[in-house]
Design an enzyme around this catalytic site. Structure first.
Site, PDB file in Angstrom:
ATOM      1  N   GLY A  82       0.829  -1.196   0.000  1.00 57.81           N
ATOM      2  CA  GLY A  82       0.000   0.000   0.000  1.00 57.81           C
ATOM      3  C   GLY A  82       0.865   1.248   0.000  1.00 57.81           C
ATOM      4  O   GLY A  82       2.018   1.249  -0.442  1.00 57.81           O
ATOM      5  N   GLY A  83       0.302   2.329   0.543  1.00 59.90           N
ATOM      6  CA  GLY A  83       1.028   3.599   0.563  1.00 59.90           C
ATOM      7  C   GLY A  83       2.322   3.517   1.332  1.00 59.90           C
ATOM      8  O   GLY A  83       3.191   4.387   1.194  1.00 59.90           O
ATOM      9  N   GLY A 125      24.466  13.016 -29.214  1.00 60.00           N
ATOM     10  CA  GLY A 125      24.001  13.692 -27.995  1.00 60.00           C
ATOM     11  C   GLY A 125      24.585  13.049 -26.757  1.00 60.00           C
ATOM     12  O   GLY A 125      24.784  13.712 -25.731  1.00 60.00           O
ATOM     13  N   ALA A 126      24.879  11.762 -26.868  1.00 63.57           N
ATOM     14  CA  ALA A 126      25.426  11.060 -25.707  1.00 63.57           C
ATOM     15  C   ALA A 126      26.786  11.636 -25.317  1.00 63.57           C
ATOM     16  O   ALA A 126      27.159  11.630 -24.148  1.00 63.57           O
ATOM     17  CB  ALA A 126      25.524   9.575 -25.998  1.00 63.57           C
TER      18      ALA A 126
HETATM   19  C1  HXC Z   1      -3.440  -4.337  11.939  1.00 64.48           C
HETATM   20  C2  HXC Z   1      -2.316  -6.171  11.153  1.00 64.48           C
HETATM   21  C3  HXC Z   1      -2.138  -5.545   9.906  1.00 64.48           C
HETATM   22  C4  HXC Z   1      -2.675  -4.233   9.733  1.00 64.48           C
HETATM   23  C5  HXC Z   1      -1.211  -7.472   9.834  1.00 64.48           C
HETATM   24  N1  HXC Z   1      -1.752  -7.359  11.053  1.00 64.48           N
HETATM   25  N2  HXC Z   1      -1.458  -6.383   9.108  1.00 64.48           N
HETATM   26  N3  HXC Z   1      -2.969  -5.560  12.167  1.00 64.48           N
HETATM   27  N4  HXC Z   1      -3.317  -3.685  10.776  1.00 64.48           N
HETATM   28  N5  HXC Z   1      -2.513  -3.571   8.585  1.00 64.48           N
HETATM   29  C6  HXC Z   1      -1.667  -8.328  12.147  1.00 64.48           C
HETATM   30  C7  HXC Z   1      -2.529  -9.555  11.920  1.00 64.48           C
HETATM   31  O1  HXC Z   1      -3.837  -9.327  12.382  1.00 64.48           O
HETATM   32  C8  HXC Z   1      -1.795 -10.598  12.783  1.00 64.48           C
HETATM   33  O2  HXC Z   1      -2.112 -10.377  14.128  1.00 64.48           O
HETATM   34  C9  HXC Z   1      -0.351 -10.206  12.612  1.00 64.48           C
HETATM   35  O3  HXC Z   1      -0.360  -8.834  12.174  1.00 64.48           O
HETATM   36  C10 HXC Z   1       0.357 -11.032  11.567  1.00 64.48           C
HETATM   37  O4  HXC Z   1      -0.426 -11.037  10.387  1.00 64.48           O
HETATM   38  P1  HXC Z   1      -0.725 -12.378   9.580  1.00 64.48           P
HETATM   39  O5  HXC Z   1      -1.754 -12.048   8.569  1.00 64.48           O
HETATM   40  O6  HXC Z   1      -1.016 -13.502  10.526  1.00 64.48           O
HETATM   41  O7  HXC Z   1       0.699 -12.653   8.934  1.00 64.48           O
HETATM   42  P2  HXC Z   1       1.036 -13.143   7.476  1.00 64.48           P
HETATM   43  O8  HXC Z   1       0.248 -14.361   7.131  1.00 64.48           O
HETATM   44  O9  HXC Z   1       2.517 -13.257   7.438  1.00 64.48           O
HETATM   45  O10 HXC Z   1       0.565 -11.972   6.499  1.00 64.48           O
HETATM   46  C11 HXC Z   1       1.172 -10.711   6.579  1.00 64.48           C
HETATM   47  C12 HXC Z   1       0.429  -9.705   5.679  1.00 64.48           C
HETATM   48  C13 HXC Z   1      -1.092  -9.716   6.054  1.00 64.48           C
HETATM   49  C14 HXC Z   1       0.605 -10.085   4.235  1.00 64.48           C
HETATM   50  C15 HXC Z   1       1.074  -8.345   5.915  1.00 64.48           C
HETATM   51  O11 HXC Z   1      -1.229  -9.579   7.472  1.00 64.48           O
HETATM   52  C16 HXC Z   1      -1.826  -8.607   5.388  1.00 64.48           C
HETATM   53  O12 HXC Z   1      -2.202  -8.699   4.206  1.00 64.48           O
HETATM   54  N6  HXC Z   1      -2.072  -7.528   6.115  1.00 64.48           N
HETATM   55  C17 HXC Z   1      -2.795  -6.408   5.624  1.00 64.48           C
HETATM   56  C18 HXC Z   1      -1.956  -5.645   4.656  1.00 64.48           C
HETATM   57  C19 HXC Z   1      -2.656  -4.399   4.213  1.00 64.48           C
HETATM   58  O13 HXC Z   1      -3.566  -4.429   3.401  1.00 64.48           O
HETATM   59  N7  HXC Z   1      -2.271  -3.292   4.846  1.00 64.48           N
HETATM   60  C20 HXC Z   1      -2.853  -2.006   4.612  1.00 64.48           C
HETATM   61  C21 HXC Z   1      -2.204  -1.481   3.353  1.00 64.48           C
HETATM   62  S1  HXC Z   1      -2.845   0.069   2.970  1.00 64.48           S
HETATM   63  P3  HXC Z   1      -1.975 -11.530  15.219  1.00 64.48           P
HETATM   64  O14 HXC Z   1      -2.598 -10.946  16.445  1.00 64.48           O
HETATM   65  O15 HXC Z   1      -2.688 -12.712  14.677  1.00 64.48           O
HETATM   66  O16 HXC Z   1      -0.511 -11.777  15.410  1.00 64.48           O
HETATM   67  C22 HXC Z   1      -1.776   1.069   3.702  1.00 64.48           C
HETATM   68  C23 HXC Z   1      -2.155   2.471   3.544  1.00 64.48           C
HETATM   69  C24 HXC Z   1      -0.973   3.323   3.821  1.00 64.48           C
HETATM   70  O17 HXC Z   1      -0.861   0.696   4.286  1.00 64.48           O
HETATM   71  C25 HXC Z   1      -1.339   4.674   3.366  1.00 64.48           C
HETATM   72  C26 HXC Z   1      -0.182   5.559   3.261  1.00 64.48           C
HETATM   73  C27 HXC Z   1      -0.441   6.604   2.233  1.00 64.48           C
END
Ligand code: HXC
Length: 519
Positions: free
Chosen positions: A174-175, A409-410
């Site tokens: 994401g961001g 040009g290079a």
């Molecule tokens: C809160 C999160 C989290 C999140 C992971 N966790 N991402 N908690 N917010 N964004 C937590 C899970 O609930 C879990 O908690 C622990 O972290 C580990 O995650 P798992 O899914 O069990 O691990 P894994 O299978 O290795 O997968 C990792 C992952 C997946 C690929 C990162 O968790 C995932 O897809 N997360 C969401 C990613 C996402 O979409 N993020 C937002 C992007 S948008 P527990 O308690 O079970 O340990 C963004 C906007 C930014 O970032 C904007 C800026 C401009």
């Protein structure tokens, strides 16, 4: 007294208990799971990266104040931050802890990172970010997004003031990718890191492509196809070794001179093999890295962006101990032609070096810009201009050595005299001309060739004549466009003398808020 001791000991015990709790991150189970993925924990990474006992942690006791979490509070809020030393030089760093809420970034987590960056800006030290995060913490909503933007702002303000290095050691989605993208260098770990703006699931929905995370945004993709990553590491340890090596070439901030590492490699060492390295046949390739290794102190070359736009080679060497940024056409790949990716790669490197007082060395063997609709439609004009602009605006000492072709040009772009090259050298094998012989005679002698009894023979004769007249460095030398034609074996000694001469160079650009580089 003993009652007082008891009270104080209790307070110290409480502090120790809190610190131990912070050290445990998300707990043993999650630490095991991190290790099973071949990843070190946030703290193990910090321990390895920093000199022994140099780490001073900050904000270990910070935590979220969000109601959406129920009672679970993790000390540190998913990121270890502080300061320490790498090879005796100060750094500020943060290391995201995937064992706490997936290293997700929210208000306190972001505030901790900002504090590190603000301090780095005040004292002039590099910022190292070890990234391992699931992105914006969902539970804290817009505060998480705001925290990211707070970091982006600081990344931008710090750009060109203190070096910023991002190591991606897990997810960066994401961001979240945009903070590393603004920093100077990105190092990605093979098979355990990935970066993308939208993940495989969204991609499948929108474009119907089925891709794994690795295929979409793994280390190999970003180091070779997109150019997002500057280095690929085999594992966490390798990644941190790259950080250490990289830092050894760069100053602490934009007001400092480059570090000088004493060497036992003699400054007047000559290498006879260089005299015979460039093939007489202009169509025959050779590896420009052979020249770079030969020139460098102890052959040590840290190549940047090794697998991206391989027709251009960039990286750091030392000459008599002083860091130098090398930008070299690579005749072994696409004849060293300048294309969009090579121009972007080199332009960014030139600007990094110029921002941080690192002198430039250009090794030039370039047949020109790559022709074709693909290049034109994708903007070779704008992108080639980036490199031209970067060299022209750079005020650090700038030296060029033309080893063979400097066409069209290079010739102008690759740090020619006309855009403030300080010392421009050519080897006797240099060919400095508007274009290669074949193209040139077909344009200027079109009619003579058509009218000739034997057009092919006529063209060959004209090519030989053209090469004799233009395929050398002496016309450029007669105009002073190059300062000297040198015997290749002497290049190291000549360069070392030249950089020594230029070390106190002062050059300025006119006052402006900022330039408008063709982005
Ligand atoms: C809160 C999160 C989290 C999140 C992971 N966790 N991402 N908690 N917010 N964004 C937590 C899970 O609930 C879990 O908690 C622990 O972290 C580990 O995650 P798992 O899914 O069990 O691990 P894994 O299978 O290795 O997968 C990792 C992952 C997946 C690929 C990162 O968790 C995932 O897809 N997360 C969401 C990613 C996402 O979409 N993020 C937002 C992007 S948008 P527990 O308690 O079970 O340990 C963004 C906007 C930014 O970032 C904007 C800026 C401009």
């Amino acid at each position: 007294m003993s009652e007082n001791k008891q009270i104080i000991d209790k307070k110290i015990d409480k502090l120790n208990a809190l610190k131990n709790q912070a050290k445990l991150g998300g707990g043993e189970k999650r630490i095991d799971s991190q290790h099973k993925k071949n990843k070190l924990t946030a703290r193990e990474r910090v321990d390895y990266l920093l000199d022994n006992d140099s780490f001073n942690e900050m904000d270990a006791l910070a935590h979220h104040h969000s109601n959406s979490f129920g009672k679970e509070v993790y000390l540190g809020d998913g990121v270890v931050t502080g300061f320490g030393e790498i090879d005796g030089r100060k750094v500020m760093l943060f290391s995201q802890d995937f064992t706490i809420l997936g290293g997700s970034l929210a208000e306190q987590h972001g505030r901790k990172i900002c504090k590190i960056m603000d301090t780095a800006m005040k004292i002039g030290t590099p910022v190292i970010g070890l990234n391992d995060s699931g992105g914006a913490r969902v539970q804290e909503g817009v505060s998480s997004l705001g925290a990211y933007a707070d970091i982006f702002l600081r990344n931008t303000l710090a750009s060109g003031v203190v070096p910023q290095i991002s190591v991606i050691m897990g997810p960066s989605a994401g961001g979240a990718v945009y903070s590393p993208a603004i920093t100077d260098f990105i190092i990605m770990v093979k098979h355990s890191s990935y970066m993308f703006v939208t993940g495989p699931k969204v991609v499948k929905t929108v474009t119907h492509e089925t891709l794994t995370s690795e295929e979409l945004g793994g280390a190999e993709v970003h180091s070779s196809k997109s150019g997002v990553a500057h280095f690929v590491a085999e594992n966490d340890i390798d990644a941190m070794n790259i950080v250490k090596k990289l830092l050894s070439f760069i100053p602490q901030n934009n007001a400092e001179e480059v570090p000088i590492i004493p060497t036992d490699d003699p400054s007047n060492r000559f290498d006879e093999a260089l005299n015979y390295l460039v093939p007489a046949n202009p169509n025959q390739p050779y590896d420009i890295r052979d020249i770079i290794h030969s020139l460098a102190d102890n052959s040590d070359f840290l190549e940047v962006h090794k697998d991206f736009a391989e027709n251009m080679v960039v990286g750091f060497i030392r000459l008599a101990g002083r860091s130098i940024g090398v930008i070299a056409n690579q005749p072994a790949v696409l004849a060293g032609v300048l294309d969009i990716n090579a121009s972007k790669k080199a332009a960014r490197f030139v600007r990094f070096c110029d921002a941080f007082n690192i002198s430039l060395l250009v090794l030039e063997d370039v047949p020109g810009f790559l022709p074709g609709s693909d290049q034109e439609w994708n903007g070779i004009i704008t992108n080639g201009a980036k490199l031209l602009y970067a060299f022209a605006e750079a005020t650090v000492p700038k030296i060029t050595v033309i080893t063979r072709k400097a066409y069209g040009g290079a010739y102008d772009v690759m740090n020619s005299k006309h855009i403030r090259g300080d010392l421009n050298y050519a080897w006797p094998t240099a060919e400095i001309a508007v274009m290669g012989a074949k193209g040139a005679v077909e344009i200027i002698f079109k009619k003579e060739i058509e009218d000739a009894e034997n057009p092919e023979e006529k063209e060959q004769d004209l090519i030989i004549e053209y090469n004799e007249r233009f395929g050398n460095p002496y016309i450029a030398a007669s105009y002073g466009y190059i300062d000297d034609v040198i015997i290749p074996q002497d290049t190291r000694r000549i360069l070392i003398n030249a950089y020594e001469l230029l070390q106190n160079k002062v050059d300025k650009n006119p006052y402006k808020k900022h330039g408008n580089i063709p982005l």
